[in-house]
Design a protein around this motif. Structure first.
Motif, mmCIF file in Angstrom:
data_model
loop_
_atom_site.group_PDB
_atom_site.id
_atom_site.type_symbol
_atom_site.label_atom_id
_atom_site.label_comp_id
_atom_site.label_asym_id
_atom_site.label_seq_id
_atom_site.Cartn_x
_atom_site.Cartn_y
_atom_site.Cartn_z
ATOM 1 N N GLN A 50 0.833 -1.207 0.000
ATOM 2 C CA GLN A 50 0.000 0.000 0.000
ATOM 3 C C GLN A 50 0.869 1.259 0.000
ATOM 4 O OE1 GLN A 50 -2.307 -1.012 3.473
ATOM 5 N NE2 GLN A 50 -3.998 -1.866 2.244
ATOM 6 N N GLN A 51 1.992 1.194 0.724
ATOM 7 C CA GLN A 51 2.921 2.313 0.726
ATOM 8 C C GLN A 51 3.601 2.456 -0.629
ATOM 9 O OE1 GLN A 51 3.070 4.482 3.149
ATOM 10 N NE2 GLN A 51 4.548 5.707 2.000
ATOM 11 N N ALA A 52 3.812 1.304 -1.304
ATOM 12 C CA ALA A 52 4.434 1.324 -2.630
ATOM 13 C C ALA A 52 3.550 2.055 -3.643
ATOM 14 C CB ALA A 52 4.701 -0.105 -3.103
ATOM 15 N N VAL A 53 2.236 1.924 -3.486
ATOM 16 C CA VAL A 53 1.302 2.642 -4.375
ATOM 17 C C VAL A 53 1.497 4.147 -4.217
ATOM 18 C CG1 VAL A 53 -1.126 3.097 -4.908
ATOM 19 C CG2 VAL A 53 -0.402 0.779 -4.313
ATOM 20 N N VAL A 54 1.613 4.586 -2.981
ATOM 21 C CA VAL A 54 1.804 6.018 -2.705
ATOM 22 C C VAL A 54 3.094 6.516 -3.352
ATOM 23 C CG1 VAL A 54 2.126 7.739 -0.894
ATOM 24 C CG2 VAL A 54 0.506 5.851 -0.546
ATOM 25 N N LYS A 55 4.162 5.718 -3.195
ATOM 26 C CA LYS A 55 5.455 6.112 -3.769
ATOM 27 C C LYS A 55 5.399 6.148 -5.297
ATOM 28 C CE LYS A 55 8.270 4.453 0.089
ATOM 29 N NZ LYS A 55 9.272 3.459 0.536
ATOM 30 N N LEU A 56 4.724 5.150 -5.876
ATOM 31 C CA LEU A 56 4.589 5.115 -7.337
ATOM 32 C C LEU A 56 3.842 6.347 -7.828
ATOM 33 C CD1 LEU A 56 4.632 3.696 -10.131
ATOM 34 C CD2 LEU A 56 2.510 2.533 -9.454
#
Length: 536
Positions: free
Chosen positions: A176-182
């Motif tokens: 979920q944090q990776a989505v934010v970073k992307l």
């Protein structure tokens, strides 16, 4: 009869609708394209077109080409939004109809001299990418060095990452944090995302290459930067409202609203569709946008279009306009939704097309074509017949209905199939070849003359081509063109059965009538996305 209903009971010399019809026929102006007029029944007027006029139209076709018969549409630029698979997921039979129908519609609209932007609105932006990227980092710490080879089978990779996502809360939080970073533009995450997208694109292209379908990709990620501005425009228009924590648009005829911003502040399909529509209308300046998806999305598009009209992005009537082209399900021979096959799981579209080609090649070999043709010609013929059979089996049905996928039916050489029609076309070409005459010379020095009733019937049917295409485009129904093509082949068969061509006194005229039929059939195939064969 309509006139009679207006003047009945008033002072008039006419006593019934038949007398009005007789008066009209007596006063019908002399014209080169009408042979006779007559009155039938209580007041019907029959108009018989002149055989000379029909022949003139066909001779013009032979001299100037089929493009001169293209209908004229009231727009100059259109978008056909079709296919639209999701990145990181396999193209399966569920994508078949959108791809085939969308390509056919684009072909027909292009034939009408409209610039068509063929758009592939792929799903390349969403929560699944956080899961995939984080799993990539975990499984292949040196992913940057390995590149595309790190993943191998993307479908298996997706399933493995999904299992991990559902079972491991710590991994889920990372994803979920990776989505934010992307979505915030982190370079590392964007690089990993591009690798995943490219693997999918290469797999999609295998399908598009087989079907000879051209598309320009502008996926969800392309429109993502335009969403905030589009939302702000809608906010300034005063049509956004807060409802249950979400920002929505209420539209007539629906109890639920169209959600523009989710409760958590995130965007969704509607947000992307609104931004894409704004871009297409204001940047690309298109006048007609056609969305080709399954009928299950009808409600979404109805709400989306009504929201755009509330915002005055679209007029109540006229152009620019948007249309949803819905289609039914593909069913298996068991009558159920065709998604899986016994023991093979989900049906991959590329495998389905390869099987169609393989079956076609087997049938051609059984007819002895491998002894007559080179391996390259045999392979090309198998592709034309196999892929054409799959396309035609889909397109000949009214797109809104379900249809049954059956190789046995679609590859049958009898009846309303692409195989039958391709053989009919090849037979016409064979008749012309066997004459030993040069069609180009006959066009220059000869002309079509329609004397036999079956010659006239075929000629009359041929000159209806333009209005059939116009009807198919206006109603966005490819099956209209399929029905015309099948009936044309039947008309030709009747003509050829009763009218000797080669060696007859009328040979020149009849060879040119064969050529005119072949030209129209070839154009029908082209619009349907099917490659005809000169020999079969």
């Amino acid at each position: 009869m309509g006139i009679w209903s207006t003047i009945k009971g008033k002072e008039t010399e006419f006593r019934n609708p038949r007398e009005i019809a007789q008066s009209i026929t007596r006063n019908f102006p002399q014209t080169g394209f009408v042979e006779t007029t007559s009155v039938a029944g209580p007041g019907f007027i029959n108009v018989k077109l002149s055989s000379v006029y029909i022949a003139k139209r066909l001779n013009e076709l032979l001299l100037h080409g089929i493009d001169t018969w293209a209908p004229v549409l009231p727009v100059k630029r259109a978008i056909v939004d079709f296919s639209s698979p999701n990145i990181a997921k396999e193209m399966h039979v569920g994508h078949l109809r959108s791809t085939i129908i969308g390509d056919c519609l684009a072909n027909m609209i292009e034939y009408c001299k409209v610039e068509v932007l063929r758009r592939n609105h792929v799903g390349d932006w969403g929560t699944q990418f956080g899961m995939l990227i984080e799993y990539l980092f975990e499984m292949f710490p040196n992913w940057e060095d390995i590149g595309d080879q790190a993943i191998g089978d993307l479908q298996a990779f997706y399933k493995e990452s999904k299992v991990r996502f559902d079972a491991d809360e710590e991994f889920k939080a990372k994803a979920q944090q990776a989505v934010v970073k992307l979505q915030s533009g982190d370079a590392k995450y964007r690089a990993a995302w591009k690798i995943l997208c490219n693997i999918s694109r290469n797999e999609f292209q295998q399908v598009y290459d087989r079907l000879k379908v051209s598309l320009e990709e502008k996926g969800e990620s392309f429109y993502n930067p335009y969403i905030p501005d589009a939302i702000q425009i809608l906010r300034d228009k005063g049509i956004l409202e807060e409802s249950d924590g979400a920002t929505v648009i209420f539209v007539d005829g629906h109890k639920i609203p169209l959600i523009a911003i989710k409760r958590d502040g995130g965007f969704n399909y509607a947000s992307t569709d609104l931004a894409a529509l704004w871009y297409r209308l204001n940047v690309e300046k298109v006048e007609w946008i056609i969305y080709v998806t399954d009928v299950g999305q009808h409600q979404h598009f109805d709400m989306f279009f009504k929201a755009a009209k509330r915002a005055e992005w679209l007029p109540k009537e006229g152009y620019p306009r948007t249309q949803h082209v819905g289609f039914g399900l593909v069913l298996g021979t068991d009558g159920k939704r065709f998604r899986t096959r016994q023991g093979t799981g989900l049906v991959r579209l590329v495998d389905l097309l390869d099987e169609a080609k393989s079956r076609s090649k087997t049938a051609l070999i059984e007819r002895g074509r491998d002894d007559e043709w080179s391996p390259e010609d045999l392979d090309a013929a198998a592709e034309s017949v196999g892929y054409g059979a799959v396309k035609y089996a889909d397109l000949k049905n009214n797109r809104e209905t379900n249809y049954t996928f059956s190789f046995e039916q679609m590859l049958d050489v009898r009846g309303n199939t692409a195989v039958y029609l391709l053989y009919a076309y090849a037979r016409i070409r064979s008749i012309i070849r066997k004459s030993g005459k040069s069609i180009d010379e006959l066009k220059e020095n000869g002309a079509i003359v329609l004397t036999h009733p079956d010659e006239r019937a075929l000629g009359l049917f041929l000159i209806q081509f333009s209005e059939v295409v116009e009807d198919a485009v206006t109603r966005l129904l490819p099956n209209t063109l399929c029905e015309y093509l099948y009936n044309l082949s039947e008309n030709f068969t009747r003509f050829y059965t009763s009218c000797k061509v080669n060696g007859s006194p009328e040979e020149t005229s009849r060879l040119l009538l064969c050529e005119a039929t072949a030209i129209v059939m070839k154009q029908c195939f082209k619009l349907l996305g099917i490659t005809p064969l000169e020999r079969l």
